[in-house]
Design an enzyme around this catalytic site. Structure first.
Site, PDB file in Angstrom:
ATOM      1  N   GLU A   1       7.542  13.062   2.798  1.00 43.68           N
ATOM      2  CA  GLU A   1       6.766  13.661   2.830  1.00 43.68           C
ATOM      3  C   GLU A   1       6.235  13.562   4.723  1.00 43.68           C
ATOM      4  O   GLU A   1       5.457  14.806   4.797  1.00 43.68           O
ATOM      5  CB  GLU A   1       5.277  14.047   2.393  1.00 43.68           C
ATOM      6  CG  GLU A   1       4.262  12.659   2.473  1.00 43.68           C
ATOM      7  CD  GLU A   1       5.075  11.652   1.612  1.00 43.68           C
ATOM      8  OE1 GLU A   1       3.538  10.874   1.094  1.00 43.68           O
ATOM      9  OE2 GLU A   1       5.855  11.546   0.937  1.00 43.68           O
TER      10      GLU A   1
ATOM     11  N   CYS B   1       5.932   5.594  -2.587  1.00 43.64           N
ATOM     12  CA  CYS B   1       4.828   4.382  -2.219  1.00 43.64           C
ATOM     13  C   CYS B   1       4.142   4.022  -3.443  1.00 43.64           C
ATOM     14  O   CYS B   1       4.238   4.050  -4.328  1.00 43.64           O
ATOM     15  CB  CYS B   1       3.662   4.363  -1.266  1.00 43.64           C
ATOM     16  SG  CYS B   1       2.921   4.104  -0.588  1.00 43.64           S
TER      17      CYS B   1
ATOM     18  N   HIS C   1       7.478   7.308   2.900  1.00 44.69           N
ATOM     19  CA  HIS C   1       7.116   8.551   2.133  1.00 44.69           C
ATOM     20  C   HIS C   1       8.483   9.639   3.714  1.00 44.69           C
ATOM     21  O   HIS C   1       8.069  10.052   4.384  1.00 44.69           O
ATOM     22  CB  HIS C   1       5.693   8.663   3.679  1.00 44.69           C
ATOM     23  CG  HIS C   1       4.690   7.817   2.604  1.00 44.69           C
ATOM     24  ND1 HIS C   1       4.234   7.983   1.838  1.00 44.69           N
ATOM     25  CD2 HIS C   1       4.923   6.403   2.680  1.00 44.69           C
ATOM     26  CE1 HIS C   1       3.439   7.405   1.646  1.00 44.69           C
ATOM     27  NE2 HIS C   1       3.466   6.069   2.508  1.00 44.69           N
TER      28      HIS C   1
END
EC number: 6.3.5.3
Length: 228
Positions: free
Chosen positions: A196, A86, A194
């Site tokens: 994660e 990002c 994302h």
């Protein structure tokens, strides 16, 4: 293996990255301040999402000038893995480690939702644990994720197989639905979604875990991919 999780003023996904590495992958990680000047002792660098310097001027435009970025550039040029997610992707383009730019979303507003991606190239340090053509679900949360580059650069991305992930639908106006790209050497990846935030089934999806497992597989095997 030891991961550096960079922290800039305005970063807000650094703790998620730390959790993914330490608590889920059971590897070592440490937060590294934007004021640091060395990445000695680290095997990989992770640049988190957020709003570094409040996105002043342009997303990532000021972060690229932080002291730590000199070390990041050297780390990348040495062929070591660097992942920008990002805002991290935006910082990598501003720093010249990845081609192109991230423009405001075509919708001109912030988008926060889960999207479907396709794995375009699984012969990279970041995607080798996925099947080529596989579809995965990852969250996005950005206002400036619309990937753009000139026609010559776009042709090179395709020719060199640098497009790692694409959106399966037109999410934000990105050229060719690009969601993530590598540098030509294959050791730097920038992606807007994302991974994660998708490493545990408990939270809805573990589809992002493959990104981190791919990095670890390459580091532990000592085998590099994608032109290295």
């Amino acid at each position: 293996m030891k991961f550096a999780v960079l922290v800039f003023p305005g970063s807000n996904c650094d703790a998620d990255l730390y959790h993914a590495i330490v608590d889920v992958c059971h590897e070592e990680a440490a937060y590294v301040s934007y004021t640091a000047t060395s990445l000695a002792g680290f095997d990989a660098v992770l640049i988190p999402g957020g709003f570094s310097y409040d996105d002043y001027l342009r997303s990532g435009a000021i972060a690229k000038l932080a002291p730590i970025m000199t070390a990041v550039v050297a780390f990348a040029k040495a062929g070591k893995p660097v992942l920008g997610i990002c805002n991290g992707f935006q910082i990598l383009t501003e720093a010249g480690l990845l081609p192109g730019a991230l423009l405001p979303n075509r919708q001109t507003h912030f988008i926060c939702e889960t999207v479907t991606l396709q794995v375009e190239n699984n012969d990279t340090r970041f995607t080798n644990q996925y099947a080529k053509g596989a579809t995965i679900a990852l969250p996005i949360a950005h206002g400036e994720g619309n990937y753009y580059c000139d026609p010559e650069t776009l042709a090179q991305l395709h020719a060199n197989h640098q497009i790692a992930f694409t959106y399966t639908t037109d999410v934000n106006g990105s050229l060719d639905n690009i969601a993530g790209i590598t540098n030509e050497a294959g050791n730097v990846l920038g992606m807007m979604p994302h991974p994660e935030r998708a490493v545990e089934v408990l939270l809805g999806s573990a589809d992002g875990l493959g990104v981190f497992q791919s990095i670890l597989t390459t580091l532990k095997s000592g085998v590099v991919t994608h032109g290295e």
